[in-house]
Scaffold this active site. Structure first.
Site, PDB file in Angstrom:
ATOM      1  N   ARG A 165      -6.514   9.670  75.166  1.00 42.17           N
ATOM      2  CA  ARG A 165      -7.823  10.278  74.925  1.00 42.17           C
ATOM      3  C   ARG A 165      -8.703  10.273  76.168  1.00 42.17           C
ATOM      4  O   ARG A 165      -9.653  11.025  76.276  1.00 42.17           O
ATOM      5  CB  ARG A 165      -8.571   9.520  73.819  1.00 42.17           C
ATOM      6  CG  ARG A 165      -7.868   9.507  72.488  1.00 42.17           C
ATOM      7  CD  ARG A 165      -8.530   8.536  71.554  1.00 42.17           C
ATOM      8  NE  ARG A 165      -8.369   7.178  72.087  1.00 42.17           N
ATOM      9  CZ  ARG A 165      -9.014   6.109  71.629  1.00 42.17           C
ATOM     10  NH1 ARG A 165      -9.876   6.218  70.643  1.00 42.17           N
ATOM     11  NH2 ARG A 165      -8.799   4.927  72.157  1.00 42.17           N
ATOM     12  N   GLU A 172     -16.715  -1.047  79.703  1.00 37.40           N
ATOM     13  CA  GLU A 172     -18.010  -1.724  79.613  1.00 37.40           C
ATOM     14  C   GLU A 172     -18.579  -1.726  81.024  1.00 37.40           C
ATOM     15  O   GLU A 172     -18.147  -2.498  81.866  1.00 37.40           O
ATOM     16  CB  GLU A 172     -17.855  -3.164  79.118  1.00 37.40           C
ATOM     17  CG  GLU A 172     -17.442  -3.275  77.686  1.00 37.40           C
ATOM     18  CD  GLU A 172     -17.286  -4.725  77.231  1.00 37.40           C
ATOM     19  OE1 GLU A 172     -17.300  -5.650  78.073  1.00 37.40           O
ATOM     20  OE2 GLU A 172     -17.147  -4.929  76.019  1.00 37.40           O
ATOM     21  N   GLN A 213     -35.335  -0.731  83.025  1.00 39.11           N
ATOM     22  CA  GLN A 213     -35.396   0.729  83.096  1.00 39.11           C
ATOM     23  C   GLN A 213     -34.095   1.256  83.677  1.00 39.11           C
ATOM     24  O   GLN A 213     -33.524   0.644  84.582  1.00 39.11           O
ATOM     25  CB  GLN A 213     -36.571   1.126  83.999  1.00 39.11           C
ATOM     26  CG  GLN A 213     -36.822   2.592  84.170  1.00 39.11           C
ATOM     27  CD  GLN A 213     -38.094   2.838  84.982  1.00 39.11           C
ATOM     28  OE1 GLN A 213     -39.142   2.314  84.680  1.00 39.11           O
ATOM     29  NE2 GLN A 213     -37.981   3.643  86.022  1.00 39.11           N
ATOM     30  N   ASP A 214     -33.620   2.385  83.168  1.00 41.07           N
ATOM     31  CA  ASP A 214     -32.495   3.111  83.754  1.00 41.07           C
ATOM     32  C   ASP A 214     -33.031   4.408  84.337  1.00 41.07           C
ATOM     33  O   ASP A 214     -33.865   5.078  83.717  1.00 41.07           O
ATOM     34  CB  ASP A 214     -31.441   3.451  82.703  1.00 41.07           C
ATOM     35  CG  ASP A 214     -30.566   2.271  82.320  1.00 41.07           C
ATOM     36  OD1 ASP A 214     -30.704   1.197  82.914  1.00 41.07           O
ATOM     37  OD2 ASP A 214     -29.725   2.439  81.411  1.00 41.07           O
ATOM     38  N   ASN A 215     -32.555   4.756  85.532  1.00 39.48           N
ATOM     39  CA  ASN A 215     -32.943   6.001  86.206  1.00 39.48           C
ATOM     40  C   ASN A 215     -31.688   6.826  86.447  1.00 39.48           C
ATOM     41  O   ASN A 215     -30.636   6.270  86.765  1.00 39.48           O
ATOM     42  CB  ASN A 215     -33.616   5.702  87.547  1.00 39.48           C
ATOM     43  CG  ASN A 215     -34.873   4.886  87.392  1.00 39.48           C
ATOM     44  OD1 ASN A 215     -35.626   5.068  86.452  1.00 39.48           O
ATOM     45  ND2 ASN A 215     -35.108   3.967  88.314  1.00 39.48           N
ATOM     46  N   ARG A 224     -31.589  10.469  99.367  1.00 39.14           N
ATOM     47  CA  ARG A 224     -32.687   9.858  98.614  1.00 39.14           C
ATOM     48  C   ARG A 224     -32.867   8.456  99.184  1.00 39.14           C
ATOM     49  O   ARG A 224     -32.020   7.598  99.020  1.00 39.14           O
ATOM     50  CB  ARG A 224     -32.361   9.821  97.128  1.00 39.14           C
ATOM     51  CG  ARG A 224     -32.192  11.215  96.514  1.00 39.14           C
ATOM     52  CD  ARG A 224     -31.812  11.119  95.034  1.00 39.14           C
ATOM     53  NE  ARG A 224     -31.493  12.407  94.473  1.00 39.14           N
ATOM     54  CZ  ARG A 224     -32.352  13.165  93.782  1.00 39.14           C
ATOM     55  NH1 ARG A 224     -33.581  12.774  93.589  1.00 39.14           N
ATOM     56  NH2 ARG A 224     -31.967  14.324  93.300  1.00 39.14           N
ATOM     57  N   HIS A 235     -35.734   3.544 100.070  1.00 42.38           N
ATOM     58  CA  HIS A 235     -36.879   3.200  99.227  1.00 42.38           C
ATOM     59  C   HIS A 235     -36.876   1.717  98.883  1.00 42.38           C
ATOM     60  O   HIS A 235     -35.827   1.094  98.799  1.00 42.38           O
ATOM     61  CB  HIS A 235     -36.842   3.984  97.914  1.00 42.38           C
ATOM     62  CG  HIS A 235     -36.839   5.461  98.094  1.00 42.38           C
ATOM     63  ND1 HIS A 235     -36.287   6.315  97.165  1.00 42.38           N
ATOM     64  CD2 HIS A 235     -37.325   6.255  99.074  1.00 42.38           C
ATOM     65  CE1 HIS A 235     -36.432   7.580  97.575  1.00 42.38           C
ATOM     66  NE2 HIS A 235     -37.055   7.562  98.731  1.00 42.38           N
ATOM     67  N   LYS A 278     -31.545  -3.521  91.889  1.00 47.63           N
ATOM     68  CA  LYS A 278     -30.942  -2.272  91.421  1.00 47.63           C
ATOM     69  C   LYS A 278     -29.441  -2.462  91.212  1.00 47.63           C
ATOM     70  O   LYS A 278     -28.786  -3.161  91.981  1.00 47.63           O
ATOM     71  CB  LYS A 278     -31.156  -1.145  92.443  1.00 47.63           C
ATOM     72  CG  LYS A 278     -32.610  -0.748  92.626  1.00 47.63           C
ATOM     73  CD  LYS A 278     -32.761   0.364  93.644  1.00 47.63           C
ATOM     74  CE  LYS A 278     -34.227   0.752  93.793  1.00 47.63           C
ATOM     75  NZ  LYS A 278     -34.400   1.811  94.804  1.00 47.63           N
ATOM     76  N   HIS A 314     -33.284   0.746  99.790  1.00 51.95           N
ATOM     77  CA  HIS A 314     -32.083   1.374  99.260  1.00 51.95           C
ATOM     78  C   HIS A 314     -32.150   2.882  99.428  1.00 51.95           C
ATOM     79  O   HIS A 314     -33.206   3.483  99.257  1.00 51.95           O
ATOM     80  CB  HIS A 314     -31.944   1.029  97.765  1.00 51.95           C
ATOM     81  CG  HIS A 314     -30.904   1.827  97.071  1.00 51.95           C
ATOM     82  ND1 HIS A 314     -31.213   2.829  96.163  1.00 51.95           N
ATOM     83  CD2 HIS A 314     -29.557   1.805  97.169  1.00 51.95           C
ATOM     84  CE1 HIS A 314     -30.084   3.361  95.728  1.00 51.95           C
ATOM     85  NE2 HIS A 314     -29.075   2.764  96.318  1.00 51.95           N
ATOM     86  N   TYR A 365     -28.835   4.355  87.719  1.00 55.43           N
ATOM     87  CA  TYR A 365     -29.037   2.981  88.170  1.00 55.43           C
ATOM     88  C   TYR A 365     -30.074   2.262  87.326  1.00 55.43           C
ATOM     89  O   TYR A 365     -31.024   2.840  86.836  1.00 55.43           O
ATOM     90  CB  TYR A 365     -29.383   2.911  89.656  1.00 55.43           C
ATOM     91  CG  TYR A 365     -30.598   3.656  90.115  1.00 55.43           C
ATOM     92  CD1 TYR A 365     -31.803   2.989  90.322  1.00 55.43           C
ATOM     93  CD2 TYR A 365     -30.536   5.020  90.370  1.00 55.43           C
ATOM     94  CE1 TYR A 365     -32.927   3.673  90.766  1.00 55.43           C
ATOM     95  CE2 TYR A 365     -31.658   5.704  90.815  1.00 55.43           C
ATOM     96  CZ  TYR A 365     -32.850   5.026  91.010  1.00 55.43           C
ATOM     97  OH  TYR A 365     -33.963   5.704  91.441  1.00 55.43           O
ATOM     98  N   ASP A 392     -39.376  11.509 101.954  1.00 54.23           N
ATOM     99  CA  ASP A 392     -38.309  10.937 102.777  1.00 54.23           C
ATOM    100  C   ASP A 392     -38.276  11.548 104.174  1.00 54.23           C
ATOM    101  O   ASP A 392     -37.956  10.871 105.150  1.00 54.23           O
ATOM    102  CB  ASP A 392     -36.960  11.105 102.084  1.00 54.23           C
ATOM    103  CG  ASP A 392     -36.846  10.248 100.839  1.00 54.23           C
ATOM    104  OD1 ASP A 392     -37.611   9.267 100.701  1.00 54.23           O
ATOM    105  OD2 ASP A 392     -36.001  10.565  99.979  1.00 54.23           O
TER     106      ASP A 392
END
Length: 190
Positions: free
Chosen positions: A24, A29, A47-49, A60, A63, A73, A120, A133, A171
C-alpha cells in the site's frame, strides 16, 4: 526504530524515523515524544508551520526569534528537497559563527532538530518543495530577526544555482552577521 545522528555543533541532530512499508505504501511515526526523551531531547512543541516553494533555488532565511520567544525547530520535507542550514549565533559559544548544512528530503525521510540560539534557513533544491516544521514558541513579529543568507564572512556552501535565487524582500535586505547583535548567550553544555 528512529535513528538520531548528532552533528559537529552540539545540539544539531539529524533524525530519521523508521518507515514500515508494504504494497500500500508506508507508515511512519514522524515524531514520538518518548523516543526524543530517550535521547535527552525534551521540547514542548506549540505550532506547526508548512511552506510550499514553487521554484528550486527559493531561499527562506536565515531567521531566528529572540528570547523570551526563542524557538527550537524540527524541520522535515514532505515533498522535494532542501539544503537546510543552522548557524550558531550564541555569543561565547565555541562554535559562534559556525554552521551545519544538511540535505533534507522526502526521499531520505530525514529531519533536522535546530535548537534555540541558531539562525535557520533553507534553499529548495527541487521545484514544488513542501516543508513542515514544528516550533517551540509562537511566531512573534517583534522578536524575529534575520541574517543575510549569502554573507561572505559566513561562507555557507549553498548549492549552485543556474539563476538568481527567489527571496522575500526581508531576506534580500537582511543584515550581515557582523551587524547583528545576537540576543543569545552560550550557557555551556550545548
Amino acid at each position: 526504530m528512529t535513528s538520531f545522528a548528532r552533528h559537529a555543533i552540539p545540539g544539531i541532530v539529524e533524525i530519521v524515523p523508521q518507515r514500515h512499508g508494504d504494497d500500500r505504501g508506508f507508515f511512519s511515526e514522524t515524531y514520538r515524544q518518548s523516543e526524543f526523551e530517550k535521547q535527552g531531547i525534551r521540547i514542548d512543541w506549540v505550532q506547526d508551520n508548512q511552506s510550499i516553494s514553487v521554484n528550486a533555488g527559493t531561499i527562506r532565511g536565515l531567521h531566528f526569534q529572540s528570547p523570551p520567544l526563542a524557538q527550537h525547530k524540527l524541520v522535515r520535507v514532505l515533498r522535494g528537497a532542501i539544503y537546510d542550514v543552522a548557524l550558531d549565533i550564541r555569543k561565547g559559544s565555541p562554535h559562534f559563527g559556525d554552521w551545519v548544512g544538511v540535505v533534507i528530503s522526502a526521499a531520505k525521510w530525514n529531519q533536522l532538530l535546530i535548537p534555540a540560539g541558531f539562525a535557520h534557513g533553507f534553499m529548495t533544491i527541487e521545484p514544488e518543495t513542501e516543508v513542515l516544521y514544528k516550533v517551540s514558541e509562537y511566531w512573534s513579529h517583534e522578536h524575529e530577526g534575520t541574517i543575510r543568507w549569502d554573507d561572505p564572512d559566513l561562507a555557507i556552501s549553498w548549492p549552485a544555482l543556474d539563476s538568481p535565487p527567489t527571496l522575500s524582500g526581508k531576506d534580500a535586505t537582511a543584515p550581515l552577521f557582523r551587524d547583528v547583535d545576537s540576543p543569545f548567550v552560550f550557557e555551556g553544555g550545548q
